[in-house]
Scaffold this active site. Structure first.
Site, short mmCIF file in Angstrom:
data_model
loop_
_atom_site.label_atom_id
_atom_site.label_comp_id
_atom_site.label_asym_id
_atom_site.label_seq_id
_atom_site.Cartn_x
_atom_site.Cartn_y
_atom_site.Cartn_z
N MET A 31 49.63 17.40 52.63
CA MET A 31 49.17 16.45 51.61
C MET A 31 50.26 16.28 50.55
O MET A 31 50.00 15.87 49.43
CB MET A 31 47.86 16.93 50.99
N GLY A 37 56.34 27.02 51.08
CA GLY A 37 55.41 27.31 52.19
C GLY A 37 55.41 26.18 53.20
O GLY A 37 55.52 26.41 54.42
N HIS A 38 55.31 24.93 52.73
CA HIS A 38 55.35 23.78 53.64
C HIS A 38 56.69 23.75 54.40
O HIS A 38 56.74 23.49 55.59
CB HIS A 38 55.26 22.46 52.86
N SER A 187 50.16 23.82 46.51
CA SER A 187 50.52 22.61 45.74
C SER A 187 49.79 22.62 44.40
O SER A 187 50.27 22.05 43.43
CB SER A 187 50.14 21.36 46.52
N ARG A 188 48.63 23.26 44.36
CA ARG A 188 47.84 23.25 43.13
C ARG A 188 48.41 24.18 42.06
O ARG A 188 48.01 24.09 40.91
CB ARG A 188 46.39 23.63 43.41
#
Ligand code: PAF
Length: 282
Positions: A31, A37-38, A187-188
Protein backbone atom coordinates in the site's frame (compact mmCIF):
# COMPACT_ATOMS: atom_id res chain seq x y z
CA UNK A 1 14.91 0.87 -16.31
CA UNK A 2 11.95 0.40 -13.99
CA UNK A 3 8.63 0.51 -15.78
CA UNK A 4 5.61 2.15 -14.15
CA UNK A 5 2.10 1.15 -15.15
CA UNK A 6 -1.07 2.85 -14.00
CA UNK A 7 -3.54 0.95 -16.17
CA UNK A 8 -4.57 -2.69 -16.05
CA UNK A 9 -4.31 -3.12 -19.83
CA UNK A 10 -0.69 -1.87 -19.83
CA UNK A 11 0.21 -4.37 -17.12
CA UNK A 12 -1.66 -7.19 -18.86
CA UNK A 13 0.23 -6.57 -22.13
CA UNK A 14 3.53 -6.68 -20.23
CA UNK A 15 2.58 -9.89 -18.39
CA UNK A 16 1.59 -11.60 -21.66
CA UNK A 17 5.03 -10.83 -23.07
CA UNK A 18 6.82 -12.06 -19.92
CA UNK A 19 4.73 -15.24 -19.76
CA UNK A 20 5.60 -16.05 -23.39
CA UNK A 21 9.27 -15.90 -22.32
CA UNK A 22 8.55 -18.37 -19.47
CA UNK A 23 10.06 -16.09 -16.89
CA UNK A 24 9.38 -16.55 -13.17
CA UNK A 25 7.33 -13.64 -11.86
CA UNK A 26 7.72 -12.47 -8.25
CA UNK A 27 5.08 -10.11 -6.87
CA UNK A 28 5.18 -7.76 -3.88
CA UNK A 29 1.79 -6.12 -3.23
CA UNK A 30 2.00 -3.02 -1.04
CA UNK A 31 0.00 0.00 0.00
CA UNK A 32 3.03 2.24 -0.52
CA UNK A 33 4.77 4.52 2.01
CA UNK A 34 7.56 2.03 1.56
CA UNK A 35 10.01 1.25 4.35
CA UNK A 36 12.94 -1.12 4.68
CA UNK A 37 10.56 -4.00 5.45
CA UNK A 38 8.88 -3.61 2.04
CA UNK A 39 12.25 -3.25 0.34
CA UNK A 40 13.39 -6.53 1.91
CA UNK A 41 10.42 -8.22 0.21
CA UNK A 42 11.59 -6.85 -3.15
CA UNK A 43 15.05 -8.28 -2.46
CA UNK A 44 13.63 -11.69 -1.53
CA UNK A 45 11.71 -11.70 -4.79
CA UNK A 46 14.74 -10.68 -6.83
CA UNK A 47 16.74 -13.55 -5.34
CA UNK A 48 14.38 -16.24 -6.59
CA UNK A 49 12.49 -14.71 -9.54
CA UNK A 50 13.38 -13.40 -13.02
CA UNK A 51 11.04 -10.42 -12.87
CA UNK A 52 9.90 -8.53 -9.77
CA UNK A 53 6.67 -6.58 -9.85
CA UNK A 54 5.54 -4.36 -6.98
CA UNK A 55 2.12 -2.80 -6.65
CA UNK A 56 1.25 0.34 -4.76
CA UNK A 57 -2.42 0.74 -4.00
CA UNK A 58 -4.11 1.98 -0.84
CA UNK A 59 -7.06 -0.38 -0.95
CA UNK A 60 -10.20 1.30 0.40
CA UNK A 61 -12.17 -1.91 0.86
CA UNK A 62 -9.85 -3.23 3.60
CA UNK A 63 -10.20 -0.15 5.83
CA UNK A 64 -12.87 -0.59 8.48
CA UNK A 65 -12.08 2.89 9.78
CA UNK A 66 -12.51 5.79 7.34
CA UNK A 67 -10.14 8.02 9.35
CA UNK A 68 -7.43 5.40 9.05
CA UNK A 69 -7.95 5.41 5.26
CA UNK A 70 -7.84 9.20 5.12
CA UNK A 71 -4.67 9.42 7.24
CA UNK A 72 -2.84 6.48 5.70
CA UNK A 73 0.58 7.82 4.55
CA UNK A 74 0.97 8.24 0.80
CA UNK A 75 4.25 9.05 -0.89
CA UNK A 76 4.23 7.81 -4.47
CA UNK A 77 7.20 9.83 -5.79
CA UNK A 78 9.50 8.66 -2.99
CA UNK A 79 8.22 5.09 -3.34
CA UNK A 80 9.08 5.08 -7.06
CA UNK A 81 12.57 6.34 -6.24
CA UNK A 82 13.18 3.64 -3.64
CA UNK A 83 12.00 0.90 -5.98
CA UNK A 84 14.03 2.24 -8.91
CA UNK A 85 17.14 2.30 -6.72
CA UNK A 86 16.62 -1.38 -5.99
CA UNK A 87 16.16 -2.14 -9.70
CA UNK A 88 12.62 -3.37 -9.23
CA UNK A 89 11.42 -4.22 -12.75
CA UNK A 90 7.84 -3.01 -12.67
CA UNK A 91 5.57 -0.94 -10.44
CA UNK A 92 1.82 -1.03 -10.84
CA UNK A 93 0.17 1.98 -9.23
CA UNK A 94 -3.50 2.05 -10.27
CA UNK A 95 -6.22 4.47 -9.18
CA UNK A 96 -9.24 3.38 -7.13
CA UNK A 97 -11.44 3.66 -10.27
CA UNK A 98 -9.03 1.43 -12.18
CA UNK A 99 -9.20 -1.35 -9.55
CA UNK A 100 -12.86 -0.92 -8.64
CA UNK A 101 -14.74 0.26 -11.76
CA UNK A 102 -17.72 -1.17 -9.92
CA UNK A 103 -18.33 -2.13 -6.29
CA UNK A 104 -16.76 -5.46 -5.39
CA UNK A 105 -19.48 -7.48 -3.69
CA UNK A 106 -17.56 -10.75 -3.43
CA UNK A 107 -17.61 -12.36 -0.01
CA UNK A 108 -14.73 -14.67 0.85
CA UNK A 109 -14.73 -17.38 3.51
CA UNK A 110 -11.61 -18.42 5.36
CA UNK A 111 -12.77 -21.46 7.39
CA UNK A 112 -12.71 -19.54 10.66
CA UNK A 113 -9.12 -18.29 10.62
CA UNK A 114 -10.55 -14.76 10.32
CA UNK A 115 -12.75 -15.05 13.39
CA UNK A 116 -10.30 -13.83 16.02
CA UNK A 117 -7.57 -11.19 16.48
CA UNK A 118 -7.49 -8.81 13.48
CA UNK A 119 -10.62 -10.42 12.04
CA UNK A 120 -12.57 -9.83 15.26
CA UNK A 121 -11.36 -6.26 15.76
CA UNK A 122 -11.44 -5.07 12.15
CA UNK A 123 -14.74 -6.29 10.66
CA UNK A 124 -14.55 -6.70 6.87
CA UNK A 125 -10.79 -6.08 6.79
CA UNK A 126 -9.74 -9.49 5.53
CA UNK A 127 -12.56 -9.63 3.00
CA UNK A 128 -11.20 -6.36 1.57
CA UNK A 129 -7.66 -7.75 1.56
CA UNK A 130 -8.85 -10.85 -0.32
CA UNK A 131 -10.78 -8.68 -2.81
CA UNK A 132 -7.75 -6.64 -3.80
CA UNK A 133 -5.15 -9.40 -3.59
CA UNK A 134 -7.28 -11.71 -5.75
CA UNK A 135 -7.71 -8.93 -8.36
CA UNK A 136 -3.96 -8.21 -8.33
CA UNK A 137 -3.09 -11.93 -8.57
CA UNK A 138 -5.39 -12.27 -11.57
CA UNK A 139 -3.62 -9.39 -13.32
CA UNK A 140 -0.01 -10.14 -12.36
CA UNK A 141 -0.26 -13.97 -12.49
CA UNK A 142 2.81 -14.31 -10.26
CA UNK A 143 4.62 -17.56 -9.60
CA UNK A 144 5.52 -16.32 -6.12
CA UNK A 145 4.12 -13.56 -3.94
CA UNK A 146 5.95 -12.10 -0.95
CA UNK A 147 4.36 -10.85 2.28
CA UNK A 148 5.74 -9.61 5.59
CA UNK A 149 5.34 -11.88 8.60
CA UNK A 150 4.38 -8.85 10.70
CA UNK A 151 0.91 -9.36 9.25
CA UNK A 152 0.93 -12.97 10.43
CA UNK A 153 -2.83 -13.46 10.15
CA UNK A 154 -2.95 -11.78 6.73
CA UNK A 155 -0.41 -14.30 5.41
CA UNK A 156 -2.59 -17.17 6.68
CA UNK A 157 -5.67 -15.57 5.08
CA UNK A 158 -3.93 -15.19 1.72
CA UNK A 159 -2.66 -18.76 1.82
CA UNK A 160 -6.22 -19.90 2.52
CA UNK A 161 -7.59 -17.78 -0.36
CA UNK A 162 -5.01 -19.17 -2.77
CA UNK A 163 -5.84 -22.73 -1.66
CA UNK A 164 -9.59 -22.18 -2.06
CA UNK A 165 -9.26 -20.46 -5.44
CA UNK A 166 -6.74 -23.16 -6.52
CA UNK A 167 -4.29 -20.51 -7.72
CA UNK A 168 -0.82 -21.77 -8.73
CA UNK A 169 0.95 -19.16 -6.60
CA UNK A 170 3.51 -19.79 -3.89
CA UNK A 171 2.95 -17.49 -0.91
CA UNK A 172 6.19 -16.64 0.83
CA UNK A 173 6.24 -15.11 4.33
CA UNK A 174 9.34 -13.02 5.00
CA UNK A 175 10.81 -12.08 8.40
CA UNK A 176 9.72 -8.98 10.30
CA UNK A 177 12.16 -6.10 9.86
CA UNK A 178 12.61 -3.93 12.95
CA UNK A 179 13.92 -0.49 13.79
CA UNK A 180 17.13 -0.56 15.85
CA UNK A 181 15.07 -0.21 19.05
CA UNK A 182 12.93 -3.22 18.15
CA UNK A 183 9.78 -1.54 16.87
CA UNK A 184 8.43 -3.54 13.92
CA UNK A 185 8.59 -1.48 10.74
CA UNK A 186 5.23 -0.28 9.55
CA UNK A 187 4.03 2.47 7.21
CA UNK A 188 1.94 3.73 10.11
CA UNK A 189 5.02 4.38 12.31
CA UNK A 190 5.47 7.82 10.68
CA UNK A 191 2.08 8.79 12.13
CA UNK A 192 3.26 8.24 15.73
CA UNK A 193 3.66 11.35 17.88
CA UNK A 194 7.16 11.57 19.42
CA UNK A 195 5.97 10.59 22.90
CA UNK A 196 4.17 7.55 21.47
CA UNK A 197 7.08 6.60 19.22
CA UNK A 198 9.39 6.70 22.26
CA UNK A 199 7.27 4.12 24.12
CA UNK A 200 6.37 1.87 21.18
CA UNK A 201 9.52 -0.36 21.42
CA UNK A 202 8.07 -1.67 24.69
CA UNK A 203 5.80 -3.88 22.59
CA UNK A 204 8.63 -5.98 21.15
CA UNK A 205 10.62 -5.85 24.39
CA UNK A 206 7.66 -7.25 26.30
CA UNK A 207 7.11 -10.01 23.74
CA UNK A 208 10.77 -11.02 23.99
CA UNK A 209 10.50 -11.22 27.78
CA UNK A 210 7.24 -13.16 27.44
CA UNK A 211 9.06 -15.83 25.44
CA UNK A 212 11.47 -16.25 28.37
CA UNK A 213 8.69 -16.23 30.95
CA UNK A 214 6.75 -18.85 28.97
CA UNK A 215 9.18 -21.46 30.33
CA UNK A 216 7.72 -21.04 33.82
CA UNK A 217 4.47 -19.06 33.72
CA UNK A 218 1.11 -20.68 32.82
CA UNK A 219 -0.43 -19.30 29.62
CA UNK A 220 -3.27 -17.26 31.13
CA UNK A 221 -0.89 -15.59 33.60
CA UNK A 222 1.56 -14.92 30.81
CA UNK A 223 -1.12 -13.23 28.70
CA UNK A 224 -2.22 -11.08 31.63
CA UNK A 225 1.39 -10.14 32.34
CA UNK A 226 1.98 -8.99 28.74
CA UNK A 227 -1.17 -6.84 28.72
CA UNK A 228 -0.42 -5.28 32.11
CA UNK A 229 3.20 -4.63 31.26
CA UNK A 230 2.31 -2.71 28.09
CA UNK A 231 -0.74 -0.96 29.54
CA UNK A 232 1.35 0.29 32.44
CA UNK A 233 3.12 2.67 30.07
CA UNK A 234 1.47 6.06 29.75
CA UNK A 235 0.41 6.04 26.10
CA UNK A 236 0.04 2.39 25.09
CA UNK A 237 -3.20 0.40 25.24
CA UNK A 238 -3.37 -3.26 24.27
CA UNK A 239 -6.35 -4.12 22.06
CA UNK A 240 -5.67 -7.85 22.16
CA UNK A 241 -2.90 -10.28 22.88
CA UNK A 242 -3.35 -13.94 22.08
CA UNK A 243 -1.16 -16.96 21.55
CA UNK A 244 -2.39 -19.10 18.70
CA UNK A 245 -1.59 -22.27 16.87
CA UNK A 246 0.63 -21.40 13.91
CA UNK A 247 -1.52 -23.18 11.32
CA UNK A 248 -5.09 -23.17 12.59
CA UNK A 249 -4.81 -19.79 14.33
CA UNK A 250 -6.92 -21.03 17.21
CA UNK A 251 -6.36 -19.56 20.64
CA UNK A 252 -4.33 -21.95 22.81
CA UNK A 253 -5.16 -23.08 26.34
CA UNK A 254 -1.58 -24.04 27.13
CA UNK A 255 1.80 -23.88 25.46
CA UNK A 256 3.36 -27.07 24.18
CA UNK A 257 6.92 -28.18 23.59
CA UNK A 258 8.03 -28.77 20.03
CA UNK A 259 5.14 -26.83 18.53
CA UNK A 260 5.19 -23.47 16.80
CA UNK A 261 2.89 -21.08 18.59
CA UNK A 262 2.61 -17.40 17.75
CA UNK A 263 1.86 -14.57 20.15
CA UNK A 264 0.01 -11.82 18.29
CA UNK A 265 -0.65 -8.36 19.61
CA UNK A 266 -2.41 -5.15 18.61
CA UNK A 267 -1.67 -1.99 20.57
CA UNK A 268 -3.00 1.55 20.32
CA UNK A 269 -0.28 4.17 20.62
CA UNK A 270 -2.37 7.33 20.71
CA UNK A 271 -4.48 7.17 17.54
CA UNK A 272 -2.18 4.77 15.76
CA UNK A 273 -2.78 1.04 15.85
CA UNK A 274 0.34 -1.13 15.81
CA UNK A 275 0.56 -4.89 15.42
CA UNK A 276 3.41 -7.28 16.09
CA UNK A 277 3.99 -10.95 16.82
CA UNK A 278 6.55 -13.40 18.10
CA UNK A 279 7.06 -17.15 17.86
CA UNK A 280 6.90 -19.18 21.09
CA UNK A 281 9.02 -22.22 20.37
CA UNK A 282 9.36 -24.02 23.69
O1 PAF B 1 -0.21 -5.72 3.69
C1 PAF B 1 -0.61 -4.80 2.95
O2 PAF B 1 0.06 -3.80 2.73
C2 PAF B 1 -1.98 -4.92 2.30
O3 PAF B 1 -2.87 -5.53 3.15
C3 PAF B 1 -1.94 -5.61 0.92
C4 PAF B 1 -1.50 -7.05 1.04
C5 PAF B 1 -1.00 -4.86 0.00
C6 PAF B 1 -3.33 -5.59 0.30
O4 PAF B 1 -3.81 -4.30 0.12
Amino acid sequence: MMQVFYKKNELTAFIEKIKSQHKIIGFVPTMGALHVGHLSLIEYSQKSCDITIASIFVNPTQFNDQNDLKNYPRNLAQDFEKLAQLNCDVVFAPSVEEMYPEKDIRVFTFDGIDSLMEGAHRPGHFNGVAQIVSKLFELVQPDKAFFGQKDFQQVAIIKKMVEKMKLPIEIIACPIIRESDGLAMSSRNVLLLPQHRALAPLIHKTLLLAVEKAQTLPLEKLKTWVVEQINSSEYLKVEYFDIVDENRLTSLKSLQHGKKQVGCIAVWAGNVRLIDNIVFNL
